[in-house]
Design an enzyme around this catalytic site. Structure first.
Site, PDB file in Angstrom:
ATOM      1  N   GLY A   1     -40.476 -64.736  11.905  1.00 60.29           N
ATOM      2  CA  GLY A   1     -41.479 -65.782  11.651  1.00 60.29           C
ATOM      3  C   GLY A   1     -41.594 -66.122  10.182  1.00 60.29           C
TER       4      GLY A   1
ATOM      5  N   ASP B   1     -41.317 -75.456   7.652  1.00 59.50           N
ATOM      6  CA  ASP B   1     -40.452 -74.393   7.127  1.00 59.50           C
ATOM      7  C   ASP B   1     -39.451 -74.928   6.118  1.00 59.50           C
ATOM      8  OD1 ASP B   1     -41.859 -73.041   8.978  1.00 59.50           O
ATOM      9  OD2 ASP B   1     -40.182 -72.591  10.308  1.00 59.50           O
TER      10      ASP B   1
ATOM     11  N   TYR C   1     -42.374 -72.371  22.401  1.00 65.31           N
ATOM     12  CA  TYR C   1     -42.607 -73.297  21.297  1.00 65.31           C
ATOM     13  C   TYR C   1     -42.496 -74.751  21.767  1.00 65.31           C
ATOM     14  CZ  TYR C   1     -42.510 -75.324  16.646  1.00 65.31           C
ATOM     15  OH  TYR C   1     -42.800 -76.062  15.542  1.00 65.31           O
TER      16      TYR C   1
HETATM   17  C1  GLA Z   1     -42.210 -72.477  13.301  1.00 66.24           C
HETATM   18  C2  GLA Z   1     -41.753 -73.926  13.099  1.00 66.24           C
HETATM   19  C3  GLA Z   1     -42.711 -74.685  12.189  1.00 66.24           C
HETATM   20  C4  GLA Z   1     -44.161 -74.514  12.628  1.00 66.24           C
HETATM   21  C5  GLA Z   1     -44.488 -73.049  12.898  1.00 66.24           C
HETATM   22  C6  GLA Z   1     -45.861 -72.854  13.485  1.00 66.24           C
HETATM   23  O1  GLA Z   1     -42.114 -71.763  12.118  1.00 66.24           O
HETATM   24  O2  GLA Z   1     -40.469 -73.949  12.553  1.00 66.24           O
HETATM   25  O3  GLA Z   1     -42.332 -76.038  12.162  1.00 66.24           O
HETATM   26  O4  GLA Z   1     -44.447 -75.311  13.735  1.00 66.24           O
HETATM   27  O5  GLA Z   1     -43.552 -72.441  13.774  1.00 66.24           O
HETATM   28  O6  GLA Z   1     -46.830 -73.204  12.562  1.00 66.24           O
END
Ligand code: GLA
Length: 354
Positions: free
Chosen positions: A109, A157, A208
């Protein structure tokens, strides 16, 4: 031709603002010490030769990028989409040999894939003098995930890996891509990031994408374009199927928390910031349902330490890491008190990352 080009991208930890980015909302990531580094040598032909600890050697041809459902897809997607982008500007690049080293644990993460995409594209940009900005690279990175890998992620990200620095957090408006660097009060706090040791493998194609689809459905039923466009009191007056109401409530309340967190950081009000972390965790656990029992336990253990201001799941969820803020100089002490308890109960090996 023997010249080497080296580029690095750091992983990110999101302080608050989770699952808001694909809803046009706000996020607040900062860089962590772990990074991906790409060392690149140009070639005269169209061959791309990759070396990494994951695979000793992997070769493909520019223009022949086909997904193979493994880590190389991030790189094949990168050359394919970067080529498309630079072609429009009448720029081009040739093949190359690239060595990739990374200290960001996969599935934690903390944006190991975005750091891979960004460092790789920055190395190509440097070697071939491509005229593409950091923000454009971030947008191409998101398209790699959406169009080539099949993960319907937002822009956080890639923007964080492109722009984040260590002493500031990027307060990013993901709709307009405007941002402000917010100084973190490190004279009064420590940041603690702990990887639960549980990788979010099923994350990309499972939970997701489903969450994202639920948000789109909720917006449609609410008659708005993005969940960023509604306030919490307004949402409370609307009717939605239970599950969609829970998802929307997380996103809308999380957006509010990002703004409150920025205010708390600017005022160096760490008690309020900590409470926002706790509220965010509860919202992700109960309304968005992206936490897992081991992460909840890790958060609880961290919060039980008197030097902790707040703790929460960070990143997409379904495993991964937690982020906490503690009193200055206390992060390691907090981590060392909780890790044995966590490991005893869950039989998982957690690691301290920041
Ligand atoms: C992942 C995704 C991001 C965002 C996060 C949750 O890291 O790549 O774009 O949605 O989850 O905040």
């Amino acid at each position: 031709m023997n010249e080497t080009f080296v580029q690095r991208a750091y992983g990110r930890v999101n302080l608050i603002g989770e699952h808001t980015d694909y809803n046009g909302g706000w996020v607040l990531p900062t860089a962590i010490a772990q990074f991906t580094e790409v060392t690149l040598k140009q070639r005269n032909d169209k061959k791309v030769i990759l070396h990494s600890s994951r695979q000793r050697e992997y070769t493909y041809e520019l223009g022949q990028e086909v997904p193979s459902h493994d880590w190389t897809d991030y790189l094949k997607g990168a050359t394919k989409l970067l080529h498309k982008f630079t072609q429009e500007k009448a720029e081009r690049f040739n093949g190359f040999e690239a060595t990739i080293e990374s200290t960001i644990p996969e599935g934690s993460g903390l944006s190991s894939s975005a750091a891979l995409e960004v460092s790789f594209m920055k190395a190509i940009r440097l070697a071939y003098h491509l005229n593409v900005s950091d923000v454009e690279l971030a947008l191409i990175g998101q398209r790699i995930e959406n169009e080539f890998v099949g993960a319907h992620v937002g822009i956080m990200d890639q923007m964080a890996c492109s722009l984040a620095t260590f002493h500031t957090a990027v307060f990013l408006d993901t709709k307009n891509l405007t941002y402000e660097q917010i100084e973190l009060p490190y004279d009064q706090m420590d940041l603690l990031v702990i990887n639960s040791g549980i990788s979010h493998q099923l994350f990309a194609k499972g939970g997701y994408n489903e969450r994202r689809a639920q948000c789109e459905e909720a917006s449609k039923l609410l008659g708005i374009k993005l969940l960023r466009d509604i306030s919490l009191p307004e949402l409370a007056t609307k009717k939605l199927p239970d599950i969609l109401m829970k998802r929307a409530r997380h996103v809308v309340s999380e957006n509010e928390r990002v703004h409150l967190a920025v205010k708390a950081i600017k005022n160096k009000d760490l008690n309020s910031l900590g409470q926002l972390f706790i509220d965010s965790h509860h919202s992700m656990r109960d309304d968005y349902e992206v936490s897992i029992p081991e992460i909840d336990f890790l958060v609880e253990l961290t919060l039980a330490q008197s030097d902790t201001f707040g703790a929460r799941l960070t990143g997409g969820g379904f495993g991964g890491s937690i982020v906490a803020i503690t009193k200055k100089g206390k992060a390691l002490e907090v981590a060392n008190s909780i890790l044995p308890l966590y490991e005893k109960q869950t039989k998982k090996k957690a690691t301290i990352l920041s």
